[in-house]
Scaffold this motif. Sequence first.
Motif, PDB file in Angstrom:
ATOM      1  N   TRP A  75       0.825  -1.205   0.000  1.00  0.00           N
ATOM      2  CA  TRP A  75       0.000   0.000   0.000  1.00  0.00           C
ATOM      3  C   TRP A  75       0.865   1.262   0.000  1.00  0.00           C
ATOM      4  CZ3 TRP A  75      -4.241   2.154  -1.296  1.00  0.00           C
ATOM      5  CH2 TRP A  75      -4.618   3.380  -0.756  1.00  0.00           C
ATOM      6  N   VAL A 123       1.691   1.803  -3.583  1.00  0.00           N
ATOM      7  CA  VAL A 123       0.525   2.306  -4.308  1.00  0.00           C
ATOM      8  C   VAL A 123       0.292   3.774  -3.994  1.00  0.00           C
ATOM      9  CG1 VAL A 123      -1.976   2.084  -4.565  1.00  0.00           C
ATOM     10  CG2 VAL A 123      -0.551   0.040  -4.474  1.00  0.00           C
ATOM     11  N   ARG A 138       0.621   7.571  -6.609  1.00  0.00           N
ATOM     12  CA  ARG A 138      -0.620   8.220  -6.998  1.00  0.00           C
ATOM     13  C   ARG A 138      -0.672   9.643  -6.437  1.00  0.00           C
ATOM     14  NH1 ARG A 138      -4.468   5.705  -9.612  1.00  0.00           N
ATOM     15  NH2 ARG A 138      -4.234   3.462 -10.023  1.00  0.00           N
ATOM     16  N   ASP A 149      -6.354  10.883  -5.869  1.00  0.00           N
ATOM     17  CA  ASP A 149      -6.610   9.447  -6.043  1.00  0.00           C
ATOM     18  C   ASP A 149      -6.789   8.750  -4.705  1.00  0.00           C
ATOM     19  OD1 ASP A 149      -6.377   9.808  -8.759  1.00  0.00           O
ATOM     20  OD2 ASP A 149      -4.254   9.239  -8.815  1.00  0.00           O
ATOM     21  N   GLN A 176     -10.327   8.989  -3.065  1.00  0.00           N
ATOM     22  CA  GLN A 176     -11.458   8.276  -3.642  1.00  0.00           C
ATOM     23  C   GLN A 176     -11.905   7.140  -2.733  1.00  0.00           C
ATOM     24  OE1 GLN A 176     -10.268   6.959  -7.511  1.00  0.00           O
ATOM     25  NE2 GLN A 176     -10.201   9.030  -8.392  1.00  0.00           N
ATOM     26  N   PRO A 190     -10.458   3.442  -2.541  1.00  0.00           N
ATOM     27  CA  PRO A 190      -9.214   3.822  -3.224  1.00  0.00           C
ATOM     28  C   PRO A 190      -8.736   2.709  -4.146  1.00  0.00           C
ATOM     29  CG  PRO A 190      -8.757   3.195  -0.970  1.00  0.00           C
ATOM     30  CD  PRO A 190     -10.241   3.189  -1.102  1.00  0.00           C
ATOM     31  N   SER A 191      -7.942   3.102  -5.129  1.00  0.00           N
ATOM     32  CA  SER A 191      -7.396   2.131  -6.068  1.00  0.00           C
ATOM     33  C   SER A 191      -6.266   1.346  -5.405  1.00  0.00           C
ATOM     34  CB  SER A 191      -6.880   2.845  -7.320  1.00  0.00           C
ATOM     35  OG  SER A 191      -6.278   1.918  -8.203  1.00  0.00           O
ATOM     36  N   LEU A 192      -6.195   0.068  -5.724  1.00  0.00           N
ATOM     37  CA  LEU A 192      -5.152  -0.801  -5.184  1.00  0.00           C
ATOM     38  C   LEU A 192      -4.094  -1.132  -6.217  1.00  0.00           C
ATOM     39  CD1 LEU A 192      -7.287  -3.316  -3.078  1.00  0.00           C
ATOM     40  CD2 LEU A 192      -6.071  -1.279  -2.293  1.00  0.00           C
ATOM     41  N   VAL A 193      -4.054  -0.396  -7.303  1.00  0.00           N
ATOM     42  CA  VAL A 193      -3.073  -0.613  -8.370  1.00  0.00           C
ATOM     43  C   VAL A 193      -2.107   0.566  -8.381  1.00  0.00           C
ATOM     44  CG1 VAL A 193      -2.744  -0.976 -10.845  1.00  0.00           C
ATOM     45  CG2 VAL A 193      -4.774  -1.898  -9.701  1.00  0.00           C
ATOM     46  N   GLY A 215       0.114   3.667  -9.468  1.00  0.00           N
ATOM     47  CA  GLY A 215      -0.137   4.675 -10.489  1.00  0.00           C
ATOM     48  C   GLY A 215       1.143   5.140 -11.165  1.00  0.00           C
ATOM     49  N   SER A 242       0.412  11.450  -0.652  1.00  0.00           N
ATOM     50  CA  SER A 242       1.220  10.731  -1.638  1.00  0.00           C
ATOM     51  C   SER A 242       2.696  11.091  -1.504  1.00  0.00           C
ATOM     52  CB  SER A 242       0.712  11.037  -3.046  1.00  0.00           C
ATOM     53  OG  SER A 242       0.799  12.420  -3.328  1.00  0.00           O
TER      54      SER A 242
END
Length: 304
Positions: free
Chosen positions: A58, A61, A65, A69, A72, A75-78, A80, A269
């Motif tokens: 994490w 990740v 990002r 991001d 959100q 949140p996205s787990l991919v 960026g 970030s």
Amino acid sequence: MTALADPPAAPPAPAPAAGPPGPGRRRRSGAGRTLKAGPLAYAVLILAVLVSAFPFYWTIVAASRTNADLAQVPPSLVPGPHLIRNFEAVLAEADIGKALLNSLIVSGSITVGTVLCCTLAGFAFAKLRFRGRGALLAITVGTMMIPPQLGVIPLFMLIAELQWVNQLQSVILPGLVSAFGVFFMRQYLVQSLPDELIEAARVDGASTARIFWSIVVPIARPGMAVLGLLTFMAAWNDFFWPIVALSSQEPTVQVALRQLGGGYVHDQSVIMAGTLLGTLPVLLVFGLLGRQIVGGIMQGAVKG
């Protein structure tokens, strides 16, 4: 009168019939077999690895990002595409290069000093006989129950008297020896170092220093690796004393990270990018000492 004849010889006892091995034979034959893990064991191990590695994943990740991001839901787990840009923001907001160098100097010096001094003291408490050994060991262990925050003011007054404020030696010297390290190495050497080796070396005319470098250090190497890793991580992650003794001109990594993501809304970030940079040296040290740690665990398992 007729002579009495000798009685006929008894027939030989029949050989025992071959049958199924008894319980004892089964245990002996299965002693050398290798136990195989089942699907449940693999599932538990995979779950433990995922749970343990997720915080680091994490961090990667979040460091790659933007702050929007991360806001959100969900949140996205991919990862960026903004990792390099966040690294550049870290270098612009804080002198992270100098902080990394200072942390390497401080943590490396504390680790080398702690491992050497604690191994010497542990060997003395474990195998040498001298007056007051038990009382000194009790006092050493007793200092572990004193909160370190109680000594901050006297320690700062001492380094101020020595004019060491805002210098790296003010952080290095107080951490060169730890009571936990002395007790840890003492317990390790009590179990791993046979008295016969020391007696044989004495008979051969070896001095105490020669015994330490030629016999104690090779045997204590796995324990020294474990103590070194724990000490390096503790010194690298220390925040309280460096922020008291050092200023923003001579920061360590943990002190420099507090300068990141400033403003009305903290940029998470950028903070995560700085955290990722501060975590990489710890992973490198673990990679270097991991083999010694595993070797020490296996050596203890074989001896057991």
